[in-house]
Design an enzyme around this catalytic site. Sequence first.
Site, PDB file in Angstrom:
ATOM      1  CB  SER A   1     -37.074  24.233 -44.929  1.00 21.13           C
ATOM      2  OG  SER A   1     -36.792  22.983 -45.114  1.00 21.13           O
TER       3      SER A   1
ATOM      4  CD  GLU B   1     -35.113  28.066 -44.177  1.00 21.04           C
ATOM      5  OE1 GLU B   1     -33.988  28.107 -44.925  1.00 21.04           O
ATOM      6  OE2 GLU B   1     -34.434  27.372 -43.681  1.00 21.04           O
TER       7      GLU B   1
ATOM      8  NE  ARG C   1     -30.355  26.426 -43.044  1.00 17.83           N
ATOM      9  CZ  ARG C   1     -29.695  26.122 -42.500  1.00 17.83           C
ATOM     10  NH1 ARG C   1     -29.144  25.998 -42.011  1.00 17.83           N
ATOM     11  NH2 ARG C   1     -30.435  24.122 -42.579  1.00 17.83           N
TER      12      ARG C   1
END
Length: 378
Positions: free
Chosen positions: A266, A370, A187
Amino acid sequence: MTGTGTRHPYGPWPRRDAEGTDRTLVHVQELHDAPLAPLTTFRLGGPATRLVTATTDAEVVETVRAADESGTPLLVIGGGSNLVIGDRGFDGTALRIATTGFHLDGTRLELAAGENWSDAVARTVEAGLAGIECLAGIPGSAGATPIQNVGAYGQEVCDTITEVVAYDRVRRETVTLTAAECAFAYRDSLFKHDPDRYVVLRVRFALEDAGGMSAPIKYPETARALGVEAGDRVPAAAARETVLRLRAGKGMVLDPDDHDTWSAGSFFHNPILGDEAFAAFLARVEARLGTGTVPPAYPAGDGRTKTSAAWLIDNAGFTKGYGTGPARISTKHTLALTNRGEATTEDLLALAREVVAGVHEAFGVTLVNEPVTVGVSL
């Protein structure tokens, strides 16, 4: 109010090059005091002083240059699936990238930054190619995928990206970065470490012609749903359809009538812990949940271990549907924070802070968001 090529304190319009030729962009759509909430999957956030919608790479580059040369704050928006914008909005130029372009040459794919990612995945599967089929249903635009190194169900875009074409705001020119230069990690990427430098224009991929079959299935949940073993291949269309079904069951496929999808997917990263931190975490798990409780744990390289943010949230007492206000945890997945229709950004952040504090108190692990925050922070 709308305008094209109009003078405005946030951008030197019109523009002339060294020869004095007028380079005013006559096709971009320009709005003032423009709502940004409709451009995000959370449907949250205040207005931008100025919103420009660019449909070509040249318009993107020229808008960025104009903002930089005038010292105007710039917010780049693609699909809006990874943005949390403050209730006060954005005082500057918001640039919505709406470029289009899907070019397939054998197994080589080039996508314009504004292309809808989920639609692009579907088209590669229809073409019988493998490599991104398990990334189906992820909302947002193609240009956002290398920034986040988007991944799900055993695939990451770094597995197939060969090059990223971007405008470099420091060098003031368009550059082509190799996959190695993008510094992809979990990520993570070069673009996240230097978020104000690059504006992605195009993304290039190398896919696989496996006769209509998928890449080897890596993710256990996907393998179970398909009734195969990890490492097996299945028809790429079957892999895509299975992933879409799994995502929909978790509220991870956009549906305007389902408030569980009014989210950024998420909301927290899966934590990656060093040996000492992971040992302390296991001790907290045993103290809280009893001997024999084994949390999810996956090798993450360099002696580190990745665990599940969703597991942490659930076992800290934040179950599906948690909350009484207009921002709540999804009824389908504990990792998604959602707008139930009338939330503000502050409502969402209050819930996020409560979850972060609760997980840290329970397990000594600090969750990290995130989505990119604009004008606000946890």
